[in-house]
Design a protein around this motif. Structure first.
Motif, PDB file in Angstrom:
ATOM      1  N   GLN A   1       0.816  -1.206   0.000  1.00  0.00           N
ATOM      2  CA  GLN A   1       0.000   0.000   0.000  1.00  0.00           C
ATOM      3  C   GLN A   1       0.866   1.279   0.000  1.00  0.00           C
ATOM      4  N   TYR A   2       1.963   1.219   0.700  1.00  0.00           N
ATOM      5  CA  TYR A   2       2.879   2.365   0.769  1.00  0.00           C
ATOM      6  C   TYR A   2       3.458   2.689  -0.611  1.00  0.00           C
ATOM      7  N   ALA A   3       3.641   1.627  -1.432  1.00  0.00           N
ATOM      8  CA  ALA A   3       4.256   1.806  -2.746  1.00  0.00           C
ATOM      9  C   ALA A   3       3.430   2.680  -3.673  1.00  0.00           C
TER      10      ALA A   3
ATOM     11  N   TYR B   1      12.567   2.161  -8.709  1.00  0.00           N
ATOM     12  CA  TYR B   1      12.154   0.893  -9.326  1.00  0.00           C
ATOM     13  C   TYR B   1      11.187   1.047 -10.496  1.00  0.00           C
ATOM     14  N   GLY B   2      10.754   2.259 -10.791  1.00  0.00           N
ATOM     15  CA  GLY B   2       9.786   2.459 -11.857  1.00  0.00           C
ATOM     16  C   GLY B   2       8.367   2.605 -11.312  1.00  0.00           C
ATOM     17  N   ARG B   3       7.453   2.987 -12.204  1.00  0.00           N
ATOM     18  CA  ARG B   3       6.077   3.260 -11.802  1.00  0.00           C
ATOM     19  C   ARG B   3       5.350   1.973 -11.407  1.00  0.00           C
ATOM     20  N   ILE B   4       4.546   2.046 -10.346  1.00  0.00           N
ATOM     21  CA  ILE B   4       3.744   0.910  -9.881  1.00  0.00           C
ATOM     22  C   ILE B   4       2.273   1.269  -9.987  1.00  0.00           C
ATOM     23  N   SER B   5       1.520   0.432 -10.657  1.00  0.00           N
ATOM     24  CA  SER B   5       0.099   0.695 -10.906  1.00  0.00           C
ATOM     25  C   SER B   5      -0.738   0.411  -9.666  1.00  0.00           C
ATOM     26  N   THR B   6      -1.637   1.353  -9.341  1.00  0.00           N
ATOM     27  CA  THR B   6      -2.527   1.144  -8.196  1.00  0.00           C
ATOM     28  C   THR B   6      -3.541   0.039  -8.473  1.00  0.00           C
ATOM     29  N   SER B   7      -3.955  -0.115  -9.720  1.00  0.00           N
ATOM     30  CA  SER B   7      -4.903  -1.195 -10.041  1.00  0.00           C
ATOM     31  C   SER B   7      -4.253  -2.562  -9.836  1.00  0.00           C
TER      32      SER B   7
ATOM     33  N   THR C   1      -7.192  -0.579   5.238  1.00  0.00           N
ATOM     34  CA  THR C   1      -6.596  -1.708   4.515  1.00  0.00           C
ATOM     35  C   THR C   1      -5.342  -2.231   5.164  1.00  0.00           C
ATOM     36  N   PHE C   2      -4.855  -1.506   6.190  1.00  0.00           N
ATOM     37  CA  PHE C   2      -3.634  -1.951   6.850  1.00  0.00           C
ATOM     38  C   PHE C   2      -3.902  -2.692   8.140  1.00  0.00           C
ATOM     39  N   ILE C   3      -5.073  -3.263   8.251  1.00  0.00           N
ATOM     40  CA  ILE C   3      -5.357  -4.105   9.412  1.00  0.00           C
ATOM     41  C   ILE C   3      -4.358  -5.237   9.469  1.00  0.00           C
ATOM     42  N   ARG C   4      -4.115  -5.670  10.641  1.00  0.00           N
ATOM     43  CA  ARG C   4      -3.080  -6.682  10.838  1.00  0.00           C
ATOM     44  C   ARG C   4      -3.434  -7.986  10.148  1.00  0.00           C
ATOM     45  N   GLY C   5      -2.475  -8.505   9.399  1.00  0.00           N
ATOM     46  CA  GLY C   5      -2.762  -9.592   8.476  1.00  0.00           C
ATOM     47  C   GLY C   5      -2.619 -11.008   8.915  1.00  0.00           C
ATOM     48  N   VAL C   6      -1.427 -11.459   9.435  1.00  0.00           N
ATOM     49  CA  VAL C   6      -1.253 -12.899   9.541  1.00  0.00           C
ATOM     50  C   VAL C   6      -0.100 -13.380  10.419  1.00  0.00           C
ATOM     51  N   LEU C   7       0.127 -14.701  10.427  1.00  0.00           N
ATOM     52  CA  LEU C   7       1.300 -15.341  11.051  1.00  0.00           C
ATOM     53  C   LEU C   7       1.977 -16.366  10.127  1.00  0.00           C
ATOM     54  N   GLY C   8       1.950 -17.677  10.206  1.00  0.00           N
ATOM     55  CA  GLY C   8       2.921 -18.598   9.749  1.00  0.00           C
ATOM     56  C   GLY C   8       2.959 -19.732   8.777  1.00  0.00           C
ATOM     57  N   VAL C   9       4.161 -20.291   8.116  1.00  0.00           N
ATOM     58  CA  VAL C   9       4.373 -21.521   7.288  1.00  0.00           C
ATOM     59  C   VAL C   9       5.793 -22.040   7.187  1.00  0.00           C
ATOM     60  N   LEU C  10       6.398 -22.199   6.038  1.00  0.00           N
ATOM     61  CA  LEU C  10       7.737 -22.803   5.914  1.00  0.00           C
ATOM     62  C   LEU C  10       8.759 -21.926   5.202  1.00  0.00           C
ATOM     63  N   LYS C  11       9.677 -22.287   4.360  1.00  0.00           N
ATOM     64  CA  LYS C  11      10.753 -21.378   3.938  1.00  0.00           C
ATOM     65  C   LYS C  11      10.905 -21.134   2.444  1.00  0.00           C
TER      66      LYS C  11
END
Length: 504
Positions: free
Chosen positions: A182-184, A196-202, A490-500
């Protein structure tokens, strides 16, 4: 020589190996077991993968159990995906039964009840060793494929990872990834565009929606710390037996996206971590994926290509991969072609589609002078299967209708008290079950917001009172754009865990 004697001789010669092997049962001719005509699987070719298939109730899980037990006895660790919850009985010896004694007598083997070292693992709130990995370890390539992103969207994900590397922002869980994403396209838009170049919001909006879809399937229990070290899957107990690692997946059967995400990340991590083994006499680790159709269900083309690539490559690391499913057609042809061992239990022909599937299945097996394979497929009893493996030179062994041996361990689940005692005795629970939420991209960007807000407040305090009054009369209160973007819902806290890691 009678046809029965000729068949016995073919089996005895075709299943005679120089190295160690596992006896899975005795060959059958015209519905009767030929005592002592043992059907075997050589340890040397167990990293050539395999398939255990058959209709519901025909004995697939028991065949899986027999293989897992004998691998453990030979000092080879095993990883089982337990979606039905009926594999925990490996931790307790079989109580025995007259029918088991009768079956083992027909096969020509002694029956010795036994238990095996078991470790319970979990992806959810259930008891067991928690499996997690960070987003950073997951990597941009694998994350993009799991999310089924377009080429442009994959490029954005790669930029997000690169930015976090450059700015020393730990990317641990999905809340971190979403915040940087979202910051991008917010206050950091100019910063990103210059570097890094333009990033599309869509495009970022599409990626965000796909991340949320993954979250809704339970990924909050999957991404985060502490990351699981796949080397802990290869433990051997004090008696020289390989650990049977059982991942309890009973509560994610209806979340195929999460299951396929986990499986692919696990295989990628094992591939990137384990050293090349070469032409070894035994595998390093064997994985059994029960209800394997869930991996391929709703899988994208990119995801299927990734699985196919890993199946082809991972055997060089000494890893055997076995799919357990109702019908071989559940497994894509590209994957099916890589499987050496096939244990095919009975199939049922209730419809024209079933009959077509049986015909296709029969064509995947070596031609036999002693069987009509299509007919045998529909007439096998419970605990009977068509078996063909690869010999030590990689050649298919003779096709054998086989009376499968009975498991040495309990053919039932552990009680709740037994399961709790097993988990309590685990040496890995204390290592992995503490949830860690250290400072990462989410917190560091929050600090950046706060500093920007403080700087804005200082500048405003220095401004002429006249300007401040003018703004007040106009009903306009300036909010720093960094704050506006990074404190949005949209920046509500998202998640936790898996593998590598990732496949480079």
């Amino acid at each position: 020589m009678s046809k029965s004697e000729a068949f016995r001789e073919q089996i005895e010669q075709g299943y005679q190996f120089k190295g160690d092997s596992i006896v899975v049962g005795a060959a059958m001719y015209e519905g009767q077991a030929l005592t002592g005509a043992h059907v075997k699987v050589p340890l040397k070719t167990l990293n050539r993968h395999g398939l255990i298939a058959g209709a519901t109730g025909t004995g697939k899980t028991k065949s899986l159990q027999v293989l897992a037990e004998n691998l453990s006895l030979n000092g080879i660790p095993v990883l089982l995906m337990d979606l039905k919850g009926d594999l925990s009985g490996l931790a307790q010896p079989s109580p025995g039964h007259p029918k088991i004694d009768e079956r083992m007598g027909q096969i020509g083997l002694d029956f010795n009840p036994d238990s095996f070292p078991v470790e319970i693992l979990t992806l959810s709130e259930q008891g067991g060793v928690k499996l997690r990995a960070t987003v950073s370890e997951f990597g941009p390539v694998l994350l993009s494929r799991i999310l089924d992103l377009s080429e442009t969207q994959q490029g954005i994900v790669a930029v997000i990872f690169k930015y976090c590397d450059d700015q020393k922002l730990p990317l641990l869980d999905l809340k971190d990834f979403k915040k940087v994403l979202q910051y991008a396209t917010g206050e950091g838009k100019k910063e990103f565009q210059e570097a890094y170049g333009r990033i599309s919001t869509s495009s970022t909006g599409t990626i965000l929606r796909k991340v949320i879809e993954l979250e809704q399937q339970g990924a909050e229990l999957f991404f985060g710390e502490k990351s699981f070290d796949v080397n802990d899957l290869t433990r051997i107990d004090e008696n020289g037996r390989g650990y049977v690692n059982i991942i309890r997946l009973t509560d994610i059967q209806d979340r195929p996206k999460l299951f396929s995400t986990f499986m692919l990340s696990l295989l990628a991590e094992i591939y990137s971590t384990f050293p090349e083994q070469g032409d070894s006499d035994r595998p390093e680790l064997v994985l059994f994926i029960d209800e394997a159709h869930l991996i391929f269900k709703e899988a994208s083309k990119a995801l299927l290509d990734q699985i196919e690539s890993i199946v082809k490559l991972i055997r060089s690391k000494g890893i055997g991969l076995y799919f357990v499913t109702q019908n071989p057609t559940d497994v894509p042809n590209e994957v099916l072609a890589q499987l050496g061992l096939k244990i095919q239990h009975a199939l049922r022909a209730f419809t024209a589609r079933d009959r077509k599937a049986i015909k296709l299945t029969a064509e995947n097996y070596p031609v036999s002078d002693y069987y009509d394979t299509k007919e045998v497929l529909t007439s096998l009893g419970i605990g009977e299967a068509l078996v063909t493996a690869l010999d030590e030179k990689g050649r298919p062994t003779p096709l054998a209708a086989t009376l499968m041996r009975a498991p040495m361990s309990r053919m039932d689940v552990l009680t709740d008290s037994e399961l709790k005692a097993l988990i309590k005795a685990s040496g890995l629970v204390s290592k992995y079950n503490e949830t860690i939420d250290r400072e990462s991209a989410y917190e560091l960007l929050n600090e950046k917001i706060e500093k920007a807000e403080q700087e804005a407040a200082k500048e405003e305090a220095k401004a002429p009172a006249r300007t401040t009054q003018s703004r007040s009369r106009g009903g306009y209160k300036r909010q720093n754009p960094v704050v506006k973007v990074l404190t949005s819902a949209t920046f509500i806290r998202g998640v936790l865990g898996v593998l590598k890691k990732v496949i480079r």
